[in-house]
Design an enzyme around this catalytic site. Structure first.
Site, PDB file in Angstrom:
ATOM      1  N   GLY A 208       0.843  -1.204   0.000  1.00  0.00           N
ATOM      2  CA  GLY A 208       0.000   0.000   0.000  1.00  0.00           C
ATOM      3  C   GLY A 208       0.866   1.237   0.000  1.00  0.00           C
ATOM      4  CG  ASN A 209      -0.138   4.555  -1.541  1.00  0.00           C
ATOM      5  OD1 ASN A 209      -0.915   5.344  -1.001  1.00  0.00           O
ATOM      6  ND2 ASN A 209      -0.448   3.905  -2.654  1.00  0.00           N
ATOM      7  CE1 TYR A 210       3.700   5.036   5.597  1.00  0.00           C
ATOM      8  CE2 TYR A 210       5.228   5.822   3.929  1.00  0.00           C
ATOM      9  CZ  TYR A 210       4.961   5.061   5.055  1.00  0.00           C
ATOM     10  OH  TYR A 210       5.959   4.325   5.631  1.00  0.00           O
ATOM     11  CB  ALA A 294      -1.678   7.253  -3.960  1.00  0.00           C
TER      12      ALA A 294
END
Ligand code: CTP
Length: 424
Positions: A208-210, A294
């Site tokens: 995943g990402n932030y 994102a």
């Protein structure tokens, strides 16, 4: 102007309750429908008979009707209304609303209402100025409620100061203004992708990402205020109690059916593939598509159904590319559609943003550079550079994500009206 609008009017235990009778009359005179909820203390100040006569509706005071045991459904009421007005709102009711207390029908209706909620406080000046009341009002605002500031003047206590409930005429004017805000996006369908995507490795792990999704949510809010019909495809990882998400949910309520303000349909997804499928399906119907998500660029080739063991030895994961949603939608874009993209870059990023704009057929790209303090993921502020059709970058100041959303909307309207007249 308020003809056909549906209002819940909540009346609490304040001497200003007499003004609510006149407010009801003014709303009815304009052709609005009014259903009144009176709190137990409210009944001490004004009778249900007066209010029932003026509103042409039974006044609701209890969870149950005592004679036949019928239940007054606060959920249905909250869905029925275009707006809920609490006037007068006492310090006590405001405190309870700010803390989620729901020990009467008015408060349960407030908690389940999906329509905009407007609060007109009425109290003594010292109660109004007390830090506790001020903090509660701020909390209510942060939840997306609207406060009609009390007026200054003679108070029931004999003191003079700020605390008088605003006059009914002024409340009606406020409501008229609120329900017919600038409507540049009325009738426009807008797709927003927002948040991160999670790509399954095994049942307990993901890539995943932030991304927090906050910029996408701010855009959805700003668009709805301007009349758009928003489809918000939202990745995971947003806390349930996030006030902005709550606000978006409230604006998306079926209660807004007849309001002239827009609506949001919220579509929750987890992976990039799911986000792509949802976006692809609705894209042909959209006027504007904003890709703020994102999306994870890669996903595991072979996600496992049971937890991967043997960590001591280490393991590798084969990754394959996720669909590039923006690029695929860019290929489908018609002349009457606008596609807007984001580029989050770790350096200056102008060249990279321009390349993305061309590659993905964006009409406008919003660049945020992680080099700029306060820009990018997670925070409540952002600093953007907009690159439109002329390919000339325009850098904006650091602003709240809400104000950044407004700048982006202004630019969408500008480019939409450059070659064609897509907006009023
Ligand atoms: N985007 C998308 N689907 C993807 C990847 C990106 O829709 N699979 C969209 C983003 O929402 C954003 C734009 O494309 O509007 C640019 O995203 P970014 O991640 O910066 O671009 P990438 O093409 O992934 O380039 P990079 O190599 O910099 O990651």
């Amino acid at each position: 102007m308020l003809h056909g609008k549906k209002f819940i009017l909540g009346i609490t235990g304040s001497i200003a309750a007499y003004k609510a009778a006149y407010l009801t009359r003014l709303l009815k005179k304009q052709g609005a429908e009014v259903k009144i909820i009176l709190t137990p203390y409210g009944k001490e100040f004004i009778t249900p008979v007066t209010l029932a006569t003026l509103s042409d509706n039974t006044v609701l005071t209890d969870f149950f009707k005592h004679d036949d045991g019928a239940w007054n459904s606060h959920v249905e009421l909250g869905l029925w209304a275009d707006a809920m007005i609490i006037a007068p709102a006492t310090a006590n009711t405001i405190a309870k609303m700010a803390n989620g207390v729901c020990d009467n029908l008015l408060l349960t209706t407030y908690l389940s209402a999906r329509c905009p909620v407007i609060v007109a406080p009425a109290m003594d000046l010292d109660m109004f100025q007390h830090p506790a009341t001020q903090a509660n009002l701020k909390t209510l605002e942060s939840y997306g409620n609207h406060i009609i500031e009390p007026a200054t003047g003679e108070l029931a206590s004999g003191l003079e100061g700020k605390g008088r409930m605003e006059e009914p005429e002024k409340i009606v004017t406020w409501l008229e203004g609120f329900l017919k805000k600038k409507q540049r996006f009325t009738g426009k369908k807008v797709l927003i992708t927002a948040g991160p995507t999670f790509e399954k490795i095994d049942p307990v792990r993901f890539i995943g990402n932030y991304s927090s999704g906050k910029m996408g949510l701010a855009l959805a809010e700003a668009l709805v205020e301007e009349g758009a019909d928003v489809s918000l495809i939202l990745g995971p990882n947003l806390e349930v109690g996030n006030p902005r998400l709550h606000r978006v949910r409230r604006e998306s309520g079926i209660g807004n059916r007849q309001a002239e303000i827009g609506r949001i349909s919220l579509i929750h997804v987890v992976s990039g593939e799911e986000m792509y499928k949802e976006a692809h399906e609705i894209y042909p119907d959209m006027d504007v598509s904003i890709m703020a998500a994102a999306v994870a660029d890669f996903k595991p080739l072979d996600p496992k159904e049971s937890k991967i063991k043997g960590k001591e030895k280490g393991f590798s994961i084969d990754l394959v590319p996720n669909p590039d949603i923006a690029k695929e939608l860019g290929k489908l874009k018609r002349a009457d559609q606008l596609n807007i993209g984001f580029a989050l870059e770790t350096d200056e990023g102008l060249e990279s943003a321009l390349a993305k704009k061309h590659r993905k057929n964006f009409d406008l790209i919003v660049l945020n550079s992680l080099q700029d303090q306060g820009a990018g993921f997670g925070g409540d502020t952002n600093q953007i550079t907009l690159i439109a059709k002329d390919n000339k970058p325009r850098k904006f100041e650091l602003k709240s994500k809400k104000d950044v959303a407004k700048d982006i909307l202004d630019e969408i309207v500008r480019i939409g009206n450059q070659d064609q007249k897509l907006f009023p």
